[in-house]
Design an enzyme around this catalytic site. Structure first.
Site, PDB file in Angstrom:
ATOM      1  N   GLY A  51     -50.681  19.646  32.370  1.00  0.00           N
ATOM      2  CA  GLY A  51     -50.739  19.916  33.811  1.00  0.00           C
ATOM      3  C   GLY A  51     -52.055  20.584  34.179  1.00  0.00           C
ATOM      4  O   GLY A  51     -52.887  20.866  33.312  1.00  0.00           O
ATOM      5  N   ASP A  59     -50.062  33.023  41.782  1.00  0.00           N
ATOM      6  CA  ASP A  59     -49.047  34.070  41.626  1.00  0.00           C
ATOM      7  C   ASP A  59     -47.679  33.499  41.215  1.00  0.00           C
ATOM      8  O   ASP A  59     -46.787  34.255  40.828  1.00  0.00           O
ATOM      9  CB  ASP A  59     -48.920  34.874  42.923  1.00  0.00           C
ATOM     10  CG  ASP A  59     -48.707  33.991  44.143  1.00  0.00           C
ATOM     11  OD1 ASP A  59     -49.319  32.882  44.190  1.00  0.00           O
ATOM     12  OD2 ASP A  59     -47.915  34.361  45.023  1.00  0.00           O
ATOM     13  N   PHE A  85     -39.156  19.338  34.854  1.00  0.00           N
ATOM     14  CA  PHE A  85     -40.083  18.207  34.725  1.00  0.00           C
ATOM     15  C   PHE A  85     -40.779  18.185  33.359  1.00  0.00           C
ATOM     16  O   PHE A  85     -41.219  17.120  32.928  1.00  0.00           O
ATOM     17  CB  PHE A  85     -41.201  18.316  35.773  1.00  0.00           C
ATOM     18  CG  PHE A  85     -40.740  18.184  37.195  1.00  0.00           C
ATOM     19  CD1 PHE A  85     -40.566  16.929  37.762  1.00  0.00           C
ATOM     20  CD2 PHE A  85     -40.495  19.297  37.976  1.00  0.00           C
ATOM     21  CE1 PHE A  85     -40.166  16.788  39.076  1.00  0.00           C
ATOM     22  CE2 PHE A  85     -40.088  19.172  39.293  1.00  0.00           C
ATOM     23  CZ  PHE A  85     -39.921  17.911  39.847  1.00  0.00           C
ATOM     24  N   ALA A  87     -42.403  17.573  30.229  1.00  0.00           N
ATOM     25  CA  ALA A  87     -42.187  16.558  29.188  1.00  0.00           C
ATOM     26  C   ALA A  87     -43.463  15.762  29.015  1.00  0.00           C
ATOM     27  O   ALA A  87     -44.312  15.739  29.904  1.00  0.00           O
ATOM     28  CB  ALA A  87     -41.054  15.620  29.592  1.00  0.00           C
ATOM     29  N   ASN A 104     -41.096  17.777  21.627  1.00  0.00           N
ATOM     30  CA  ASN A 104     -41.459  18.344  22.926  1.00  0.00           C
ATOM     31  C   ASN A 104     -40.366  18.091  23.973  1.00  0.00           C
ATOM     32  O   ASN A 104     -39.932  19.013  24.666  1.00  0.00           O
ATOM     33  CB  ASN A 104     -42.781  17.728  23.399  1.00  0.00           C
ATOM     34  CG  ASN A 104     -43.340  18.461  24.591  1.00  0.00           C
ATOM     35  OD1 ASN A 104     -43.670  19.636  24.503  1.00  0.00           O
ATOM     36  ND2 ASN A 104     -43.430  17.785  25.723  1.00  0.00           N
ATOM     37  N   THR A 129     -35.610   8.766  33.367  1.00  0.00           N
ATOM     38  CA  THR A 129     -36.516   7.631  33.536  1.00  0.00           C
ATOM     39  C   THR A 129     -35.778   6.300  33.486  1.00  0.00           C
ATOM     40  O   THR A 129     -34.756   6.185  32.794  1.00  0.00           O
ATOM     41  CB  THR A 129     -37.574   7.640  32.408  1.00  0.00           C
ATOM     42  OG1 THR A 129     -38.292   6.411  32.439  1.00  0.00           O
ATOM     43  CG2 THR A 129     -36.936   7.751  31.034  1.00  0.00           C
ATOM     44  N   TYR A 153     -39.998   7.610  23.923  1.00  0.00           N
ATOM     45  CA  TYR A 153     -39.988   8.324  25.211  1.00  0.00           C
ATOM     46  C   TYR A 153     -38.646   8.126  25.920  1.00  0.00           C
ATOM     47  O   TYR A 153     -37.971   9.091  26.297  1.00  0.00           O
ATOM     48  CB  TYR A 153     -41.139   7.820  26.095  1.00  0.00           C
ATOM     49  CG  TYR A 153     -41.006   8.275  27.527  1.00  0.00           C
ATOM     50  CD1 TYR A 153     -41.113   9.624  27.847  1.00  0.00           C
ATOM     51  CD2 TYR A 153     -40.731   7.364  28.559  1.00  0.00           C
ATOM     52  CE1 TYR A 153     -40.956  10.058  29.158  1.00  0.00           C
ATOM     53  CE2 TYR A 153     -40.581   7.791  29.859  1.00  0.00           C
ATOM     54  CZ  TYR A 153     -40.689   9.140  30.155  1.00  0.00           C
ATOM     55  OH  TYR A 153     -40.527   9.561  31.446  1.00  0.00           O
ATOM     56  N   LYS A 157     -35.371  10.938  26.614  1.00  0.00           N
ATOM     57  CA  LYS A 157     -34.744  11.266  27.900  1.00  0.00           C
ATOM     58  C   LYS A 157     -33.247  10.977  27.866  1.00  0.00           C
ATOM     59  O   LYS A 157     -32.441  11.717  28.442  1.00  0.00           O
ATOM     60  CB  LYS A 157     -35.416  10.453  29.020  1.00  0.00           C
ATOM     61  CG  LYS A 157     -36.867  10.851  29.273  1.00  0.00           C
ATOM     62  CD  LYS A 157     -36.950  12.219  29.916  1.00  0.00           C
ATOM     63  CE  LYS A 157     -38.354  12.643  30.235  1.00  0.00           C
ATOM     64  NZ  LYS A 157     -38.420  13.881  31.010  1.00  0.00           N
ATOM     65  N   ASN A 182     -41.344   3.763  39.153  1.00  0.00           N
ATOM     66  CA  ASN A 182     -42.795   4.008  39.023  1.00  0.00           C
ATOM     67  C   ASN A 182     -43.304   4.971  40.092  1.00  0.00           C
ATOM     68  O   ASN A 182     -43.561   4.561  41.229  1.00  0.00           O
ATOM     69  CB  ASN A 182     -43.555   2.689  39.074  1.00  0.00           C
ATOM     70  CG  ASN A 182     -43.384   1.899  37.793  1.00  0.00           C
ATOM     71  OD1 ASN A 182     -42.248   1.570  37.423  1.00  0.00           O
ATOM     72  ND2 ASN A 182     -44.462   1.608  37.105  1.00  0.00           N
TER      73      ASN A 182
HETATM   74  N1  UDP Z   1     -50.525  -2.544  33.878  1.00  0.00           N
HETATM   75  C1  UDP Z   1     -51.558  -3.436  33.633  1.00  0.00           C
HETATM   76  N2  UDP Z   1     -52.789  -2.937  33.244  1.00  0.00           N
HETATM   77  C2  UDP Z   1     -52.998  -1.599  33.085  1.00  0.00           C
HETATM   78  C3  UDP Z   1     -51.936  -0.688  33.344  1.00  0.00           C
HETATM   79  C4  UDP Z   1     -50.711  -1.201  33.735  1.00  0.00           C
HETATM   80  O1  UDP Z   1     -51.401  -4.651  33.757  1.00  0.00           O
HETATM   81  O2  UDP Z   1     -54.108  -1.221  32.697  1.00  0.00           O
HETATM   82  C5  UDP Z   1     -49.203  -3.052  34.284  1.00  0.00           C
HETATM   83  C6  UDP Z   1     -48.121  -2.746  33.269  1.00  0.00           C
HETATM   84  O3  UDP Z   1     -48.040  -3.782  32.313  1.00  0.00           O
HETATM   85  C7  UDP Z   1     -46.879  -2.660  34.157  1.00  0.00           C
HETATM   86  C8  UDP Z   1     -47.418  -2.184  35.490  1.00  0.00           C
HETATM   87  O4  UDP Z   1     -48.823  -2.409  35.456  1.00  0.00           O
HETATM   88  O5  UDP Z   1     -46.340  -3.938  34.346  1.00  0.00           O
HETATM   89  C9  UDP Z   1     -47.170  -0.717  35.728  1.00  0.00           C
HETATM   90  O6  UDP Z   1     -47.611  -0.010  34.570  1.00  0.00           O
HETATM   91  P1  UDP Z   1     -47.729   1.579  34.538  1.00  0.00           P
HETATM   92  O7  UDP Z   1     -48.335   1.937  33.206  1.00  0.00           O
HETATM   93  O8  UDP Z   1     -48.416   2.048  35.770  1.00  0.00           O
HETATM   94  O9  UDP Z   1     -46.235   2.094  34.624  1.00  0.00           O
HETATM   95  P2  UDP Z   1     -44.943   1.755  33.701  1.00  0.00           P
HETATM   96  O10 UDP Z   1     -44.315   0.542  34.319  1.00  0.00           O
HETATM   97  O11 UDP Z   1     -45.413   1.548  32.305  1.00  0.00           O
HETATM   98  O12 UDP Z   1     -44.090   2.949  33.870  1.00  0.00           O
END
Ligand code: UDP
Length: 341
Positions: A51, A59, A85, A87, A104, A129, A153, A157, A182
């Site tokens: 982060g 504060d 949050f 993670a 983690n 997720t 991952y 979760k 997303n």
């Molecule tokens: N994507 C892509 N090129 C990149 C990053 C992501 O084509 O450099 C595509 C990825 O395959 C997915 C979509 O964009 O279909 C969203 O990916 P992101 O990593 O943003 O989120 P995720 O779906 O993995 O949580």
């Protein structure tokens, strides 16, 4: 005025106190901001491993790792609810370092839950997720779809979701798990947006491609989708933050433990997102088609009916053009900030 000599009047505290873990991150910082705007008292716990310090009023920030139990315990005194949050979130990294993710994400949460039990804190909103569904059989995905994560991952979760069920029964802990789709977009007017390092998310990478001229790799165009690229459910981070506030309200009003999809409820292909970026920025995105990325499902779209029905949530900023506009504004101001001496 009470008559002279009578004991001081006792007031019930009317401002709930919320502890936010991971409040220096992308979604956590914006939720913290919205909690403060709504008048909640907030304490943020973040180890700042991923982060950003500048995301939190100084504060309110306690730089503590969840597994530092001695430091965590006093922070939970008098807390009405925890929004958790903290993670690690990168699917690809989790495949390379599964132990890190279990330690983690699961280990950190166990430590938090134990400290909550000791302090008598009985409400939790948890960041889960859509990755708990793996490769779903039905679209849109309802909450009762089979749970079959395909990455450490997603599994980390799901393990926490399962622990929460048991803790409801055996500790009386009431929890809401929000299964994020997303998260994207920004709140540039308040200075919040996406700044991951390394960045793996589509929208900031599309901006970077425009900025540097280095083509973005599109991971696969042979999926069974309208244009062959993956379909995702893009939810504006401010709408997602609102879902946490709605979940807190629900728990504070005696709601029972439950799980909700947090998505806008509609899908967009990678190419559609690219077109939206070109429209907003007025620039062409350089790209190349690359092989599929390991672990990517063809299509992930939420059935968000339960979130709307039970928590009264509805998206207000999740239209794709708005998401991209906000994210672009933030990207430009972050870039300007970075190039300042
Ligand atoms: N994507 C892509 N090129 C990149 C990053 C992501 O084509 O450099 C595509 C990825 O395959 C997915 C979509 O964009 O279909 C969203 O990916 P992101 O990593 O943003 O989120 P995720 O779906 O993995 O949580």
């Amino acid at each position: 005025m009470p008559p002279a000599g009578s004991p001081p009047r006792r007031y019930n505290r009317i401002v709930p106190k919320i502890l936010v873990t991971g409040g220096a991150g992308y979604i956590g910082s914006l939720t913290t901001y919205q909690l403060l705007q709504r008048g909640f008292e907030v304490v943020v716990v973040d180890d700042l491993s991923r982060g950003h310090r500048h995301n939190v009023p100084p504060d309110l920030l306690r730089v503590v790792h969840l597994q530092e139990t001695a430091a965590l315990a006093p922070l939970l005194i008098g807390v009405d609810a925890v929004v958790h949050f903290a993670a690690f979130i990168a699917v690809g990294e989790s495949a390379r370092e599964p132990e890190l993710y279990f330690s983690n994400n699961v280990g950190g949460t166990i430590s938090l839950l134990a400290a909550m039990a000791r302090a008598g804190v009985k409400r939790l909103v948890f960041s889960s997720t859509a990755a708990v569904y793996g490769n779903p059989e039905t679209i849109p995905i309802p909450e009762d779809a089979p749970l079959a994560p395909v990455s450490p991952y997603g599994e980390s979760k799901l393990i926490v979701e399962r622990m929460l069920k048991q803790l409801d029964e055996f500790r009386g802990l009431r929890s809401v798990a929000l299964r994020y789709f997303n998260a994207c977009g920004a709140m540039p007017e308040a200075g919040f947006g996406e700044q991951h390092d390394p960045e793996t998310h589509l929208i900031p990478l599309l901006f970077r491609a425009i900025d540097t001229g280095e083509p973005i790799k599109i991971f696969g165009n042979d999926y069974p989708t309208p244009d062959g690229t993956c379909v995702r459910d893009y939810i504006h981070v401010s709408d997602l933050a609102e879902a946490h506030l709605a979940a807190l309200d629900y728990l504070m009003n005696g709601g029972k433990s439950d799980v909700f999809n947090a998505g806008a409820g509609r899908g967009q292909t990678v190419m559609e997102v690219m077109r939206a970026v070109e429209e907003v920025t007025g620039r062409k995105v350089p790209y190349v088609i690359a092989p599929r990325r390991e672990g990517d499902a063809a299509e992930l779209v939420a059935d968000s009916g339960k979130l709307r029905r039970v928590l009264g949530w509805k998206p207000v900023r999740s239209e794709l053009g708005r998401i991209v506009k906000d994210a672009w504004e933030f990207f430009q101001s972050a870039r300007a900030g970075a190039s300042r001496p």
